[in-house]
Write a protein that holds these residues in place. Structure first.
Motif, PDB file in Angstrom:
ATOM      1  N   ASP A 213       1.032  -1.267   0.145  1.00  0.00           N
ATOM      2  CA  ASP A 213      -0.043   0.086  -0.027  1.00  0.00           C
ATOM      3  C   ASP A 213       0.909   1.230  -0.047  1.00  0.00           C
ATOM      4  O   ASP A 213       0.508   2.177   0.644  1.00  0.00           O
ATOM      5  N   ARG A 214       2.081   1.260  -0.685  1.00  0.00           N
ATOM      6  CA  ARG A 214       2.830   2.315  -0.575  1.00  0.00           C
ATOM      7  C   ARG A 214       2.408   3.640  -0.925  1.00  0.00           C
ATOM      8  O   ARG A 214       2.496   4.636  -0.355  1.00  0.00           O
ATOM      9  N   THR A 315       1.875   8.562   0.980  1.00  0.00           N
ATOM     10  CA  THR A 315       2.786   7.571   0.832  1.00  0.00           C
ATOM     11  C   THR A 315       2.962   6.875   2.014  1.00  0.00           C
ATOM     12  O   THR A 315       3.078   7.550   3.278  1.00  0.00           O
ATOM     13  N   ILE A 316       2.787   5.564   2.423  1.00  0.00           N
ATOM     14  CA  ILE A 316       2.783   4.842   3.585  1.00  0.00           C
ATOM     15  C   ILE A 316       4.099   4.157   3.810  1.00  0.00           C
ATOM     16  O   ILE A 316       4.524   3.312   2.680  1.00  0.00           O
ATOM     17  N   LEU A 317       4.713   4.708   4.632  1.00  0.00           N
ATOM     18  CA  LEU A 317       6.251   4.261   4.667  1.00  0.00           C
ATOM     19  C   LEU A 317       6.398   2.871   5.498  1.00  0.00           C
ATOM     20  O   LEU A 317       6.914   2.845   6.551  1.00  0.00           O
ATOM     21  N   ASP A 318       5.835   2.000   4.837  1.00  0.00           N
ATOM     22  CA  ASP A 318       6.260   0.606   5.310  1.00  0.00           C
ATOM     23  C   ASP A 318       7.601   0.246   5.399  1.00  0.00           C
ATOM     24  O   ASP A 318       8.440   0.515   4.598  1.00  0.00           O
ATOM     25  N   ASN A 319       7.825  -0.599   6.347  1.00  0.00           N
ATOM     26  CA  ASN A 319       9.486  -0.932   6.514  1.00  0.00           C
ATOM     27  C   ASN A 319       9.970  -2.198   5.324  1.00  0.00           C
ATOM     28  O   ASN A 319       9.772  -3.244   5.648  1.00  0.00           O
ATOM     29  N   MET A 359       3.463   7.981   7.701  1.00  0.00           N
ATOM     30  CA  MET A 359       2.524   8.561   6.459  1.00  0.00           C
ATOM     31  C   MET A 359       2.608   9.863   6.245  1.00  0.00           C
ATOM     32  O   MET A 359       2.856  10.653   6.881  1.00  0.00           O
ATOM     33  N   LEU A 360       3.042   9.921   4.799  1.00  0.00           N
ATOM     34  CA  LEU A 360       3.393  11.507   4.299  1.00  0.00           C
ATOM     35  C   LEU A 360       2.307  11.658   3.272  1.00  0.00           C
ATOM     36  O   LEU A 360       2.142  11.073   2.060  1.00  0.00           O
ATOM     37  N   PHE A 361       1.975  12.891   3.382  1.00  0.00           N
ATOM     38  CA  PHE A 361       0.880  13.691   2.365  1.00  0.00           C
ATOM     39  C   PHE A 361       1.567  14.866   1.648  1.00  0.00           C
ATOM     40  O   PHE A 361       2.163  15.512   2.234  1.00  0.00           O
TER      41      PHE A 361
END
Length: 387
Positions: A213-214, A315-319, A359-361
């Motif tokens: 879900d990046r 942007t979902i900053l998953d590891n 999470m970045l908008f």
């Protein structure tokens, strides 16, 4: 009315609750003392008993157990089950998509599945799931052994993080691959069952096998192009399920012929972790929480006309570093922000619990879309410090 629960409540949702004085119940201890004026459970139950057209929104599916336990006399548990259980959802729309292959298997059956009976490649996912846990694309017979082990490992960890209502590892859905561009959109059904779409985002993938879900993004062009088709689909969905006074988060794909095929529908909420509704507000100034709870319908032609031409992304900053979260000492958030022309909001997440750094908008000019493409394929290693 709103139920608040873990894992995350955005400031925008809290501000919306305070601004419009929405009745709210904290079912997950996510608010500070005195931060919001809270109801007690009996007040919400009584509101539903006296007014069958009452509306309930939750930021998290962790609240599902509360709804099933306390509001069993309403239609809500029925609505929730038909969507939360992905097998039941496929059965619901089977008459619309009669040629679509799907089947249900138990966790204990993974080692005895006869692959010759399945379409290859295929997708396997939990019947009840969240945040792409246990969702995998199987490309060939050799790939199946790898995927089986991944699923077993993931669900060992997930059971300690989420309630069984959210992640239930006892049953899996196997279905044919849905090819095409993927989109997510929020919608609701009013007291007459009429459907309203509240924003659309495109889901980007880094590769053919990527199921993460990046990145999601929205724009004037996306809304203008897809609103009519998505609205027609959700109208038909509402008719099939008999939905009223209910919010949903819908994920679909459009194949090469432009046909819409649904992936899943998430009940009683918009995008998880207060994502898509907040992104919609940044791009359009439509407050999806307010619109659902106050029965408002966007004047989309005017809204789109007044939007700018830039790209609004989440942007979902998953590891994805390949480094276990417990071996990472810190994340370089400032270095990350420098990669973007106009960051709008950064939400830091405890990555040692959720394996998500944040999470970045962002707001991006069309001619600098490369900044979104770069974060899409990044493994994020450049932004972490190891122990």
């Amino acid at each position: 009315m709103i139920l608040l629960d873990q894992p995350y409540v955005s400031n925008f949702l809290k501000e919306t609750i305070a601004k419009y004085n929405f009745p709210v119940l904290d079912t997950g201890n996510v608010t500070e003392h005195g931060e919001l004026s809270l109801l007690n459970p009996e007040e919400i139950i009584e509101k539903f008993r006296t007014n069958p057209n009452s509306r309930l929104y939750t930021n998290s599916e962790n609240s599902i157990n509360w709804v099933i336990k306390h509001l069993g006399f309403t239609k809500l548990p029925e609505y929730i089950n038909v969507f939360k259980n992905k097998v039941e959802f496929r059965k619901l729309i089977q008459n619309i998509y009669p040629d679509f292959f799907f089947c249900e298997v138990g966790l204990s059956d993974l080692d005895t599945i006869k692959l010759e009976n399945l379409p290859m490649p295929f997708i396997i996912k939990p019947s009840v799931g969240f945040l792409s846990l246990g969702v995998h694309k199987v490309l060939n017979n050799n790939d199946w052994s790898r995927v089986k082990q991944l699923i077993k490992d993931e669900f060992t960890d997930a059971k300690s993080l989420f309630p069984l209502e959210v992640v239930n590892a006892s049953s899996f859905l196997i279905e044919e691959i849905i090819e095409g561009e993927e989109f997510a959109f929020d919608a609701y059904f009013d007291e007459k069952g009429e459907a309203t779409v509240l924003g659309i985002s495109k889901h980007l993938f880094a590769s053919e096998t990527d199921v993460s879900d990046r990145v999601y993004y929205t724009s004037k062009d996306i809304l203008k192009t897809h609103l009519p088709q998505f609205t027609e689909f959700v109208k038909e969905l509402g008719k099939q399920a008999g939905l009223k006074n209910f919010p949903v988060h819908v994920e679909v794909r459009l194949n090469k012929n432009g046909r819409l095929i649904p992936i899943e529908v998430n009940p009683m909420r918009f995008g998880g972790w207060c994502t898509t509704a907040d992104l919609t507000y940044m791009a359009t100034k439509i407050n999806s929480y307010q619109y659902f709870l106050c029965n408002l319908k966007p004047k989309w032609e005017k809204v789109v006309e007044q939007m700018d031409d830039e790209i609004y992304s989440l942007t979902i900053l998953d590891n994805s570093t390949g480094i276990p979260s417990e071996e990472i000492s810190s994340f370089k958030y400032e270095a990350l922000l420098e990669k973007f022309v106009k960051p709008l909001e950064l939400r830091k997440i405890d990555y040692k619990i959720y394996s998500i750094f944040g999470m970045l908008f962002t707001k991006t000019p069309k001619n600098q879309f490369s900044e979104i493409e770069e974060i899409l394929i990044s493994d994020l290693k450049e932004f972490v410090n190891e122990n």
